[in-house]
Design a protein around this motif. Structure first.
Motif, short mmCIF file in Angstrom:
data_model
loop_
_atom_site.label_atom_id
_atom_site.label_comp_id
_atom_site.label_asym_id
_atom_site.label_seq_id
_atom_site.Cartn_x
_atom_site.Cartn_y
_atom_site.Cartn_z
N VAL A 49 0.84 -1.20 0.00
CA VAL A 49 0.00 0.00 0.00
C VAL A 49 0.87 1.25 0.00
O VAL A 49 0.58 2.24 -0.71
CB VAL A 49 -0.96 -0.01 1.21
CG1 VAL A 49 -1.68 1.33 1.35
CG2 VAL A 49 -2.00 -1.14 1.06
N ARG A 50 1.96 1.25 0.77
CA ARG A 50 2.86 2.41 0.78
C ARG A 50 3.50 2.60 -0.59
O ARG A 50 3.62 3.73 -1.08
CB ARG A 50 3.94 2.22 1.85
CG ARG A 50 3.45 2.44 3.27
CD ARG A 50 4.62 2.67 4.21
NE ARG A 50 5.55 1.53 4.21
CZ ARG A 50 5.47 0.51 5.05
NH1 ARG A 50 4.49 0.47 5.96
NH2 ARG A 50 6.36 -0.47 5.00
N TRP A 51 3.91 1.49 -1.21
CA TRP A 51 4.50 1.58 -2.55
C TRP A 51 3.49 2.11 -3.56
O TRP A 51 3.83 2.96 -4.39
CB TRP A 51 4.99 0.19 -2.98
CG TRP A 51 5.27 0.13 -4.46
CD1 TRP A 51 6.39 0.56 -5.10
CD2 TRP A 51 4.38 -0.37 -5.47
NE1 TRP A 51 6.26 0.35 -6.46
CE2 TRP A 51 5.04 -0.22 -6.72
CE3 TRP A 51 3.11 -0.93 -5.45
CZ2 TRP A 51 4.45 -0.61 -7.91
CZ3 TRP A 51 2.53 -1.32 -6.63
CH2 TRP A 51 3.19 -1.16 -7.85
N ALA A 52 2.22 1.61 -3.51
CA ALA A 52 1.20 2.06 -4.46
C ALA A 52 0.95 3.56 -4.32
O ALA A 52 0.78 4.28 -5.32
CB ALA A 52 -0.09 1.27 -4.24
N LYS A 53 0.94 4.04 -3.09
CA LYS A 53 0.72 5.47 -2.87
C LYS A 53 1.88 6.28 -3.42
O LYS A 53 1.69 7.31 -4.10
CB LYS A 53 0.54 5.75 -1.38
CG LYS A 53 0.31 7.20 -1.06
CD LYS A 53 0.13 7.41 0.43
CE LYS A 53 -0.09 8.89 0.75
NZ LYS A 53 -0.25 9.10 2.22
N LYS A 54 3.11 5.82 -3.18
CA LYS A 54 4.30 6.54 -3.63
C LYS A 54 4.40 6.53 -5.15
O LYS A 54 4.79 7.54 -5.78
CB LYS A 54 5.53 5.90 -3.01
CG LYS A 54 6.83 6.61 -3.35
CD LYS A 54 8.01 5.97 -2.65
CE LYS A 54 9.31 6.66 -3.01
NZ LYS A 54 10.48 6.02 -2.31
N ALA A 55 4.04 5.38 -5.78
CA ALA A 55 4.17 5.24 -7.23
C ALA A 55 2.95 5.75 -7.98
O ALA A 55 2.94 5.76 -9.23
CB ALA A 55 4.43 3.78 -7.59
N GLY A 56 1.93 6.18 -7.28
CA GLY A 56 0.73 6.69 -7.93
C GLY A 56 -0.10 5.61 -8.60
O GLY A 56 -0.80 5.87 -9.59
N VAL A 57 -0.05 4.40 -8.04
CA VAL A 57 -0.83 3.28 -8.59
C VAL A 57 -2.25 3.36 -8.05
O VAL A 57 -2.47 3.39 -6.83
CB VAL A 57 -0.19 1.93 -8.22
CG1 VAL A 57 -1.07 0.77 -8.68
CG2 VAL A 57 1.21 1.82 -8.82
N SER A 58 -3.22 3.37 -8.93
CA SER A 58 -4.62 3.51 -8.53
C SER A 58 -5.27 2.14 -8.36
O SER A 58 -4.85 1.14 -8.97
CB SER A 58 -5.39 4.31 -9.59
OG SER A 58 -5.31 3.66 -10.86
#
Length: 297
Positions: free
Chosen positions: A264-273
């Motif tokens: 979840v932290r990676w998705a937020k940082k990478a802008g993954v929706s």
């Protein structure tokens, strides 16, 4: 009064819950001559089931055929209505974990009664049940009030601090029941399947219990949706695609929560929706985790 074959029956003696009664070996039911618009004074005639093509209107308003001379298609005398509240004793458990109670409108009625399925109950519970869906041969409800708890239930002290999502997510159905009783329920399911469905005269051996009823699974698939301000990860609510947020499931290894937090932290940082089912847009739909018990990978 109704006159039939030289016998007179007062209308007051015909129970309103029993539209079909037997007289001289024949099934009879009241049929009004004419319509209410014709005014009062019209007698009520009792017809017999001697005609194969004879039809009647049951309690649901549906036209149903009588099945031959002297045989009447049985009507559901205990038809329930949505939002009706009834007292119910839970006497069995279904394969999906719901408790089963049998409801009769009158105690003197013959048969087992209408099956009512109620989740998050235990055999031995006495409850007030609110009907959420009623069908001809069964009904579904939820607990409105627990009148008398079953001895199979865990105490409130033992349930305190347990899974916060229990009762809302579609994972567990028996966390409120003591583990030995849960094993007994599952044993009965296997025995019923062999005997009733398989037609086999085989008694299953005893269940081999887990060392612990928690943290015994090794894989999980977590759906992901976009919340108001962040990604939500958890499990679907029963019979829906509504996600109940829960990262620390008590059935999964503790390390799964760590993995979820990292993703979840990676998705937020990478802008993954998150994937949106309605629009078909977005990238992250599920997070699937599997752990090898032997190697720990």
């Amino acid at each position: 009064q109704i006159r039939l074959e030289k016998a007179t029956l007062p209308l007051s003696e015909i129970p309103c819950t029993s539209l079909i009664r037997w007289y001289n070996g024949k099934s009879i039911y009241p049929t009004a001559i004419g319509s209410p618009s014709q005014g009062k004074g019209h007698p009520t005639r009792l017809a017999t089931a001697s005609d194969r093509d004879l039809r009647h209107t049951d309690a649901t308003g549906e036209r149903r055929a009588l099945r031959g001379p002297g045989q009447v298609e049985k009507m559901t005398q205990t038809l329930l209505q949505k939002n009706q509240i009834i007292p119910l004793d839970i006497t069995a458990a279904s394969s999906d974990g719901s408790g089963i109670g049998r409801y009769k409108a009158e105690e003197r009625e013959e048969g087992k009664g209408l099956a009512v399925f109620v989740p998050f109950t235990a055999v031995g519970d006495r409850i007030l049940c609110r009907i959420v869906k009623a069908e001809k041969n069964m009904a579904y409800g939820r607990v409105e009030e627990l009148l008398t708890p079953s001895s199979h239930r865990l105490s409130a002290e033992k349930l305190e601090g347990d899974c916060a999502a229990f009762g809302r997510c579609g994972g567990c159905v028996w966390r409120h029941i003591a583990y030995p009783e849960e094993l007994a329920y599952k044993w009965r399911q296997v025995a019923d399947a062999l005997e009733r469905i398989g037609g086999l005269d085989i008694e299953p051996g005893p269940i081999v219990a887990c060392d612990s009823p928690d943290r015994y699974r090794n894989k999980a698939q977590y759906p992901v949706v976009q919340g108001e301000h962040r990604l939500l990860v958890g499990f679907y609510a029963p019979r829906s695609h509504r996600v109940i947020e829960e990262r620390n499931c008590r059935l999964q290894p503790e390390c799964f929560k760590t993995v979820l937090d990292c993703v979840v932290r990676w998705a937020k940082k990478a802008g993954v929706s998150a994937y949106d089912e309605e629009s078909g847009r977005g990238l992250l739909r599920h997070i699937y985790i599997r752990r090898a018990e032997a190697t720990g990978e």
